[in-house]
Design a protein around this motif. Structure first.
Motif, PDB file in Angstrom:
ATOM      1  N   SER A   1       2.567  15.505  17.433  1.00  4.11           N
ATOM      2  CA  SER A   1       2.915  14.625  18.555  1.00  4.11           C
ATOM      3  C   SER A   1       2.937  13.190  18.065  1.00  4.11           C
ATOM      4  O   SER A   1       1.984  12.724  17.453  1.00  4.11           O
ATOM      5  CB  SER A   1       1.891  14.782  19.684  1.00  4.11           C
ATOM      6  OG  SER A   1       2.190  13.874  20.719  1.00  4.11           O
TER       7      SER A   1
ATOM      8  N   ALA B   1      13.423  14.402  23.407  1.00  7.56           N
ATOM      9  CA  ALA B   1      13.565  15.533  24.335  1.00  7.56           C
ATOM     10  C   ALA B   1      14.675  16.476  23.886  1.00  7.56           C
ATOM     11  O   ALA B   1      14.545  17.700  23.957  1.00  7.56           O
ATOM     12  CB  ALA B   1      13.840  15.018  25.741  1.00  7.56           C
TER      13      ALA B   1
ATOM     14  N   ASN C   1      13.542  18.576  21.118  1.00  8.57           N
ATOM     15  CA  ASN C   1      12.352  19.357  21.461  1.00  8.57           C
ATOM     16  C   ASN C   1      11.144  18.990  20.611  1.00  8.57           C
ATOM     17  O   ASN C   1      10.369  19.831  20.195  1.00  8.57           O
ATOM     18  CB  ASN C   1      12.642  20.860  21.335  1.00  8.57           C
ATOM     19  CG  ASN C   1      11.704  21.662  22.216  1.00  8.57           C
ATOM     20  OD1 ASN C   1      11.283  21.189  23.261  1.00  8.57           O
ATOM     21  ND2 ASN C   1      11.388  22.872  21.813  1.00  8.57           N
TER      22      ASN C   1
ATOM     23  N   GLN D   1       7.656  16.812  20.529  1.00 11.40           N
ATOM     24  CA  GLN D   1       6.716  16.203  21.447  1.00 11.40           C
ATOM     25  C   GLN D   1       6.419  14.766  21.037  1.00 11.40           C
ATOM     26  O   GLN D   1       6.099  14.494  19.889  1.00 11.40           O
ATOM     27  CB  GLN D   1       5.420  17.007  21.504  1.00 11.40           C
ATOM     28  CG  GLN D   1       4.440  16.496  22.546  1.00 11.40           C
ATOM     29  CD  GLN D   1       3.309  17.461  22.761  1.00 11.40           C
ATOM     30  OE1 GLN D   1       3.493  18.667  22.684  1.00 11.40           O
ATOM     31  NE2 GLN D   1       2.123  16.930  23.024  1.00 11.40           N
TER      32      GLN D   1
ATOM     33  N   THR E   1       4.806  10.863  22.799  1.00 13.13           N
ATOM     34  CA  THR E   1       4.215  10.133  23.916  1.00 13.13           C
ATOM     35  C   THR E   1       4.647   8.677  23.814  1.00 13.13           C
ATOM     36  O   THR E   1       4.379   8.013  22.815  1.00 13.13           O
ATOM     37  CB  THR E   1       2.681  10.214  23.895  1.00 13.13           C
ATOM     38  OG1 THR E   1       2.292  11.585  23.969  1.00 13.13           O
ATOM     39  CG2 THR E   1       2.091   9.467  25.082  1.00 13.13           C
TER      40      THR E   1
ATOM     41  N   SER F   1       7.556  24.263  17.708  1.00 10.36           N
ATOM     42  CA  SER F   1       7.078  23.624  18.938  1.00 10.36           C
ATOM     43  C   SER F   1       8.026  23.871  20.108  1.00 10.36           C
ATOM     44  O   SER F   1       9.234  23.734  19.980  1.00 10.36           O
ATOM     45  CB  SER F   1       6.929  22.119  18.727  1.00 10.36           C
ATOM     46  OG  SER F   1       6.595  21.490  19.938  1.00 10.36           O
ATOM     47  N   ASN F   2       7.446  24.259  21.221  1.00 15.43           N
ATOM     48  CA  ASN F   2       8.219  24.385  22.460  1.00 15.43           C
ATOM     49  C   ASN F   2       7.785  23.363  23.484  1.00 15.43           C
ATOM     50  O   ASN F   2       8.140  23.447  24.647  1.00 15.43           O
ATOM     51  CB  ASN F   2       8.051  25.801  23.047  1.00 15.43           C
ATOM     52  CG  ASN F   2       8.681  26.853  22.167  1.00 15.43           C
ATOM     53  OD1 ASN F   2       9.818  26.677  21.715  1.00 15.43           O
ATOM     54  ND2 ASN F   2       7.955  27.933  21.904  1.00 15.43           N
ATOM     55  N   SER F   3       6.987  22.399  23.038  1.00 18.12           N
ATOM     56  CA  SER F   3       6.461  21.401  23.961  1.00 18.12           C
ATOM     57  C   SER F   3       7.524  20.365  24.289  1.00 18.12           C
ATOM     58  O   SER F   3       8.185  19.852  23.391  1.00 18.12           O
ATOM     59  CB  SER F   3       5.250  20.684  23.362  1.00 18.12           C
ATOM     60  OG  SER F   3       4.248  21.610  23.049  1.00 18.12           O
ATOM     61  N   PRO F   4       7.704  20.046  25.566  1.00 17.70           N
ATOM     62  CA  PRO F   4       8.694  19.034  25.931  1.00 17.70           C
ATOM     63  C   PRO F   4       8.171  17.639  25.624  1.00 17.70           C
ATOM     64  O   PRO F   4       6.989  17.439  25.396  1.00 17.70           O
ATOM     65  CB  PRO F   4       8.842  19.229  27.442  1.00 17.70           C
ATOM     66  CG  PRO F   4       7.502  19.746  27.870  1.00 17.70           C
ATOM     67  CD  PRO F   4       7.017  20.605  26.733  1.00 17.70           C
ATOM     68  N   VAL F   5       9.072  16.664  25.612  1.00 24.13           N
ATOM     69  CA  VAL F   5       8.660  15.283  25.417  1.00 24.13           C
ATOM     70  C   VAL F   5       7.776  14.854  26.582  1.00 24.13           C
ATOM     71  O   VAL F   5       8.023  15.203  27.726  1.00 24.13           O
ATOM     72  CB  VAL F   5       9.878  14.349  25.284  1.00 24.13           C
ATOM     73  CG1 VAL F   5      10.696  14.338  26.542  1.00 24.13           C
ATOM     74  CG2 VAL F   5       9.441  12.933  24.951  1.00 24.13           C
ATOM     75  N   ILE F   6       6.723  14.139  26.258  1.00 22.90           N
ATOM     76  CA  ILE F   6       5.826  13.617  27.291  1.00 22.90           C
ATOM     77  C   ILE F   6       6.028  12.105  27.362  1.00 22.90           C
ATOM     78  O   ILE F   6       5.933  11.426  26.357  1.00 22.90           O
ATOM     79  CB  ILE F   6       4.357  13.921  26.956  1.00 22.90           C
ATOM     80  CG1 ILE F   6       4.132  15.437  26.876  1.00 22.90           C
ATOM     81  CG2 ILE F   6       3.421  13.292  27.972  1.00 22.90           C
ATOM     82  CD1 ILE F   6       2.764  15.815  26.362  1.00 22.90           C
TER      83      ILE F   6
END
Length: 926
Positions: free
Chosen positions: A2, A34, A37, A39, A41, A194-199
């Motif tokens: 991240s 995003a 894909n 992540q 912050t 990673s499958n985490s979306p942008v935060i």
């Protein structure tokens, strides 16, 4: 991995004639990650002051990977802002020291001619720094951000990313190039799994529902005044005053954005409208929505259910409440606003901002309210505003004018922002010469000239474009193309909507992907273009479909993040109902009744918005009477009766309304309708403490619920009957009814209804002395209410658990249930709920022998009871104080308080003998 990016956006007020397109750049960075894909912050520094920057970097512990600066600078440093939005210069060497300490490896200076500070930062020890060689335009600054972070997110090194950026800039004929200082091999590890979306996280900024103001020009002096007023501890409210079209909404949003960090409790933006019945109904849905955002990590955000709780929310933490179009509110609500201002805590720092054409508070007001008047833009801002519109719309004629020629045109429209928009739109439609002629032909006040130019602009539309504009004017809020297409029944609305936007009759908000229409244009179209009844009917049908889909999809959780969206639809339906009543045709009135039927259960049982129920049911009553529809009139009357009882508590005619409704329904023999109607009658009777009559009504309701085969209605009325028998202290019968309701709730797997019946069974078990069983029942209910996010239910169950644990001599465990509400309770206004909660916590602490804390809580509860004129409540608290002092062998104080308890008791109080006995015991110890 991240990536943490600290983004500093510095846009001092003095540069408001040449504002930054920082929103586009922010969006470009977020989009870059995003789409790949990865992540990330994004942390926005707010306020962008040197003090805040140094503090933030000193406490990152190496967690910031990139610092991205958007703003202005020179060879030696960068321009930040102070807390009032003025320029604040920061030396590059001083910045480098703190960046090194924070272990920031990459610094991106998206600043005109930033090569100087970039070199200084690198020389001071920053691993990699990027800067520009020349002045960089907004469009290219956005391109730089997009290409650079997209390349990094794809796994390229910084050097490779800069190579791609410079190639793009060269293709775009940019004079500016990006220079790299330091380690060119720096890269970001990409996690392919990673499958985490942008935060996207905005540090130090509150939740808000601000209307996005877009790029903002000018108003330097007014902004400085407004920033000073928001910082002034003695100022409770600001009135932003100016004629229509002067840009008050955009100004208030800009002021709020710049000062957002001052209001960590949230910024609440709400539009005033003449549909509002009271201030409570206007504010509650929006305030609840903001608290839902604020508590997004919690399962059950705090419920806002009354104006007192709105004020408590404002006074519990610094909040900014903005009411746009406040002069559209009724005189009654305007008076309520004055009371609200009077109640705002100067210590907390919450403020009210009213946006209106004429002030509500006059110069003789006793409140601390500051006026802030807006006129037309200044010359430079007006020129830049028109230049931007002309560029966006491709109006070549305007872009070729000299400064003097443009200034002459703008003077004819008094530099009014709305007139500038219309000037651009009319020029696009008819050409520059026709626009000149139109302006020369305008006369009268600025309001009259706006209306005349609006009329000329609308006259340039073709039939399809006028139809689309009529649809747009039906909306109170924003709308999208699919809604317009469905209502207008035109297959291709993109071209027509584009034409309306080109004439500046509608506005497009890129962030939301939706359109909106300004009040001046909406009012003009509704008055002059008169949308046809067919469009009105289709509009209402469309809103009803959206409402039903949203409610069904999200199972109507009362504190869902979709509550605010449903509230917007309710407002659209209120506005639509009023217009349908004016049409007066049978089809329109049929639809009025359907609206009432559609929203009834949600308003009744999910959010208990009684004022809205009254609004819709009264309209439906008039429609049913006109249509001669007895069956539906019967349903409306029983629903209206319940809402009237809850909305003003003293409706002696409510029973008559219910009986009238039932009388109308009985000939039709519809069991489900009669079950609901008799349930409404029971509700009214129970509210009036006529329990025997309420029992008979609920028994009839249950009979019809069984006949209708409606499980939901059976559960509801079994529970209602159980509660009546519990009031009668027939606990065996109450238990049997609650158990039947629980079995049915479990069959349909309705968690909220299961939790409700478990709580009710727990009350019965406790009343029968079966404390362990009561604890298990309440504990299971508590777990289910956490799962469903039922905040109000949690408060009730928490109290039930506390009472049971205390009776089980487990006071320490009981006190744990109150730890998370102590701060909340302290911030609440005077209420019976607050009195009861403080009393329970006081009793727990007395049981735990923490007498000092118990006395403090008893005293707080006593003060509330005195304010509520609740004599028995005062007596209970005085007795508690007496018992505390007696346990500490301070019999003199105990004697004083027990006598106070007796003096506050009535002679008929069944607890008076106990007080007298305790007084005698204390007296004997003196």
């Amino acid at each position: 991995m991240s990536l943490n990016i600290l983004i500093i956006i510095s846009n001092p007020i003095d540069d408001s004639d040449d504002p930054l397109s920082f929103a586009d750049e922010w969006q470009a960075i977020a989009r870059a990650f995003a789409m790949r894909n990865m992540q990330a912050t994004l942390i926005r520094l707010s306020p962008p002051t040197s003090k805040n920057l140094f503090y933030s970097l000193q406490h990152t512990n190496g967690s910031i990977d990139v610092m991205h600066f958007i703003g202005h600078g020179d060879y030696d440093g960068l321009v930040l802002e102070d807390e009032l939005g003025n320029e604040e210069y920061i030396d590059a060497i001083a910045l480098a020291d703190v960046l090194k300490h924070a272990e920031v490896e990459l610094v991106v200076l998206n600043v005109c001619e930033s090569q100087g500070p970039a070199e200084a930062l690198f020389d001071a020890g920053i691993r990699t720094v990027l800067g520009t060689t020349e002045s960089i335009e907004d469009l290219n600054a956005v391109l730089f951000a997009d290409e650079f972070y997209s390349s990094l997110a794809s796994g390229l090194s910084v050097a490779q990313a800069i190579e791609r950026v410079n190639a793009r800039l060269e293709d775009n004929d940019s004079a500016a190039m990006i220079s790299l200082f330091g380690d060119s091999s720096l890269s970001i590890a990409v996690d392919e799994q990673s499958n985490s979306p942008v935060i996207t996280r905005i540090e130090h900024l509150p939740p808000n529902n601000l209307v996005y103001s877009g790029t903002f020009w000018g108003r330097t002096n007014e902004l400085k005044t407004g920033m000073g007023l928001l910082a002034d501890t003695s100022c409770r409210a600001i009135q932003i005053v100016g004629i229509g079209g002067v840009g008050k909404t955009a100004f208030s949003a800009q002021l709020a954005e710049r000062s957002a960090w001052r209001f960590p409790g949230g910024i609440v933006w709400v539009r005033g409208h003449d549909l509002a019945l009271d201030l409570e109904g206007l504010l509650i849905p929006v305030v609840q929505g903001i608290l839902t955002l604020e508590n997004s990590q919690q399962e059950a955000p705090k419920t806002i259910s009354g104006l007192e709780e709105v004020i408590a929310s404002l006074n519990s933490r610094p909040c900014l409440l903005i009411i746009d179009d406040a002069d559209r509110l009724s005189i009654q609500i305007q008076d309520e606003l004055k009371l609200l201002v009077d109640r705002l805590s100067t210590l907390t720092g919450s403020k009210l901002m009213l946006v209106l054409e004429k002030p509500i508070f006059d110069s003789l007001s006793s409140f601390v309210v500051a006026p802030l008047a807006l006129g037309g833009l200044d010359v430079n801002a007006g020129l830049r505003f028109l230049e931007r519109i002309a560029y966006q719309q491709g109006i070549i004629e305007l872009t070729l004018l000299s400064r003097d020629e443009t200034e002459t045109l703008l003077r004819r429209v008094d530099f009014n922002p709305k007139m500038i928009q219309l000037l651009a739109g009319y020029t696009k439609a008819c050409g520059l010469e026709e626009a000149r002629k139109a302006l020369e032909g305008l006369s009268g006040s600025i309001a009259h000239r706006i209306e005349e130019l609006l009329g000329r602009t609308v006259a340039t539309l073709n039939d399809d474009e006028k139809r689309i504009l009529q649809v747009a004017a039906l909306f109170e809020g924003s709308f999208n193309l699919s809604s317009v297409r469905w209502i207008s029944q035109l297959d291709d609305v993109v071209e027509q909507m584009s034409a309306l936007a080109g004439r500046t009759l509608v506005q497009y908000t890129p962030f939301a992907g939706e359109y909106s229409i300004q009040n001046l244009t909406r009012d003009f179209v509704r008055a002059r273009l008169l949308p046809s009844p067919v469009l009105e009917l289709r509009f209402t049908e469309h809103i009803l479909i959206r409402f039903k889909d949203l409610v069904a999809t999200f199972a109507i959780p009362p504190h869902s993040t979709h509550t605010s969206e449903i509230s917007k639809l309710i407002l659209e339906l209120k506005s639509s109902v009023r217009r349908l009543e004016k049409i007066g045709e049978n089809a329109a009135l049929e639809l009025v009744v359907r609206v009432s039927e559609t929203v009834r259960d949600y308003l009744h049982f999910e959010i208990q918005d009684w004022t809205s129920v009254v609004y819709f049911e009264q309209a439906a009553r008039r429609a049913c009477e006109y249509l001669g529809d007895s069956a539906r009139l019967g349903q409306v009357l029983t629903s209206l009766a319940a809402a009237l009882v809850k909305s003003d508590d003293v409706r002696e005619d409510a029973v008559d309304l219910c009986n009238q409704g039932i009388g109308l329904l009985e000939p039709f023999g519809n069991a489900e309708q009669l079950a609901v109607a008799y349930g409404g009658l029971g509700f009214v009777l129970r509210h009036q403490s006529k329990l025997a009559e309420a029992q008979r009504a609920y028994e009839r309701a249950l009979k019809f619920a069984v006949a209708s085969d409606s499980t939901q209605l059976q559960i509801r009325h079994l529970g209602n009957l159980g509660t009546i028998f519990r009031y009668f202290k027939d606990f065996n019968e109450a238990r049997a009814l609650y158990e039947k309701a629980l079995d049915l709730a479990r069959k349909v797997n309705d968690l909220r209804l299961i939790a409700l019946q478990l709580d009710l069974l727990g009350l019965v078990a406790r009343a029968q002395g079966r404390l362990s069983e009561a604890y298990e029942l309440h504990a299971e209910a508590f777990r289910l209410k956490v799962t469903t996010g039922d905040r109000t239910g949690l408060w009730i169950t928490r109290n039930n658990l506390s009472q049971v644990l205390k009776s089980l001599d487990r006071a320490e465990e009981a006190s744990e249930f109150y730890e998370d509400v102590m701060q909340e309770i302290e911030q609440e206004p005077t209420s019976m709920r607050k009195w009861h909660t403080l009393l329970q916590i006081a009793r727990l602490n007395r049981q735990l022998e923490d007498f000092a804390k118990a006395r403090k809580l008893y005293s707080q509860a006593r003060a509330i009871a005195q304010e509520l004129s609740f004599r028995r409540g005062v007596s209970i608290c005085e007795r508690g104080l007496a018992l505390c002092y007696s346990a500490e062998a301070n019999y003199l104080e105990a004697h004083t308080h027990i006598n106070e308890a007796i003096s506050w008791s009535d002679s008929s109080d069944e607890f008076l003998p106990t007080l007298l006995t305790e007084a005698a015991t204390i007296q004997s110890n003196l």
